[in-house]
Design an enzyme around this catalytic site. Sequence first.
Site, PDB file in Angstrom:
ATOM      1  N   ASP A  26      26.024  36.610  28.198  1.00 25.80           N
ATOM      2  CA  ASP A  26      26.532  36.799  26.837  1.00 25.80           C
ATOM      3  C   ASP A  26      25.516  36.239  25.847  1.00 25.80           C
ATOM      4  O   ASP A  26      25.039  35.106  26.022  1.00 25.80           O
ATOM      5  CB  ASP A  26      27.874  36.092  26.663  1.00 25.80           C
ATOM      6  CG  ASP A  26      28.976  36.720  27.508  1.00 25.80           C
ATOM      7  OD1 ASP A  26      28.816  37.888  27.922  1.00 25.80           O
ATOM      8  OD2 ASP A  26      29.994  36.044  27.754  1.00 25.80           O
ATOM      9  N   ARG A  38      43.170  45.077  36.035  1.00 21.90           N
ATOM     10  CA  ARG A  38      42.723  43.801  35.475  1.00 21.90           C
ATOM     11  C   ARG A  38      42.597  43.955  33.970  1.00 21.90           C
ATOM     12  O   ARG A  38      42.063  44.970  33.479  1.00 21.90           O
ATOM     13  CB  ARG A  38      41.372  43.386  36.064  1.00 21.90           C
ATOM     14  CG  ARG A  38      40.784  42.115  35.416  1.00 21.90           C
ATOM     15  CD  ARG A  38      39.438  41.742  36.020  1.00 21.90           C
ATOM     16  NE  ARG A  38      38.777  40.713  35.234  1.00 21.90           N
ATOM     17  CZ  ARG A  38      39.002  39.404  35.344  1.00 21.90           C
ATOM     18  NH1 ARG A  38      39.891  38.976  36.223  1.00 21.90           N
ATOM     19  NH2 ARG A  38      38.363  38.537  34.578  1.00 21.90           N
TER      20      ARG A  38
END
Length: 332
Positions: free
Chosen positions: A205, A270
């Site tokens: 990230d 999910r």
Amino acid sequence: MVVLPQQILENLSQVKACNPTTSAATVIPMIDLLDPTARDQIVKACYEFGFFKVVNHGVPLESMTKLEEEAVKFFNLPQLEKEQVGHPNPFGYGHKKIGPNGDVGWVEYLFLSTHNSITIPGNSQLFKCLVKEYVGAVRNTACEVLEMIAEGLKMEPKDVLSRLIRDENSDCWFRVNHYPPCPELQTAGGIMNGGDLIGFGEHTDPQVISVVRSNNTTGLQISVGDGTWLSVPPDHHSLFINVGDSLQVMSNGRFKSVKHRVLADSMEPRLSMIYFGGPPLSEKIAPLSCFMEEGEESLYNEFTWGEFMKSAYKNKLAVNRLLPFEKKKSVA
């Protein structure tokens, strides 16, 4: 013989597979934010993993649950209705394609700026209110963690890190990822070649810090020091913290921006919600002097967050985004 639907075949032909991963003996740090030693534990986890789980984080379970319920309702809408949100540029609704550089995954998602609203089909006003409430609570947790890091390292002022995401011009994002079940995988051995289906490919990230909450379905994995992948046990009551690329730079490489990925599940959906704490576009990112020892050289050239994101968008997910900003070592 089971015949796969044409859309499934087309999607699977583009989504990459990976080799199965065996469980590692490594234990992911779990930190109680009410523990008096939490700040030292967080600093240690940032050095060793760049990833850890927090409990007693202060985000109400009700807030997490309600937002998840509304997100599930959205992803259960017909495809054409979901696409009314608009294709991600960069914000909007995405399906299978991740970013502009050819990355694909078994995933659909909503990608939102925390400053700008997007019209969501269905009960849009309720969704917006729930996102605002959840993001506000998670931002507070992220700032608390960053201030604990500052205290643990005796950095002054205390908000030297947290101010970056509290700033009214901070470039913070919110993403909801949905990985649909894919029972067809059990009959797609020829396509999968014995591997697992990639839901979201390996990446780091770019922001300062990321906060992840998911339902109780497995899939998230982090890359550990020996190059293997460690599965993260799901826990819908807890939050998971990622060190981002920017914090790695500010620590002059001491903290690790952890590479992670998500594998799709053949039977269970999910759903994950990720808050990305990014600085203002004009913020200059460079190693902080409080991290540096006397005479230590910077590993990175200074850049603004805007420059970094412009560079990052040119690359595929798995590329090391920091490479263009690393200082070249002089040859003696």
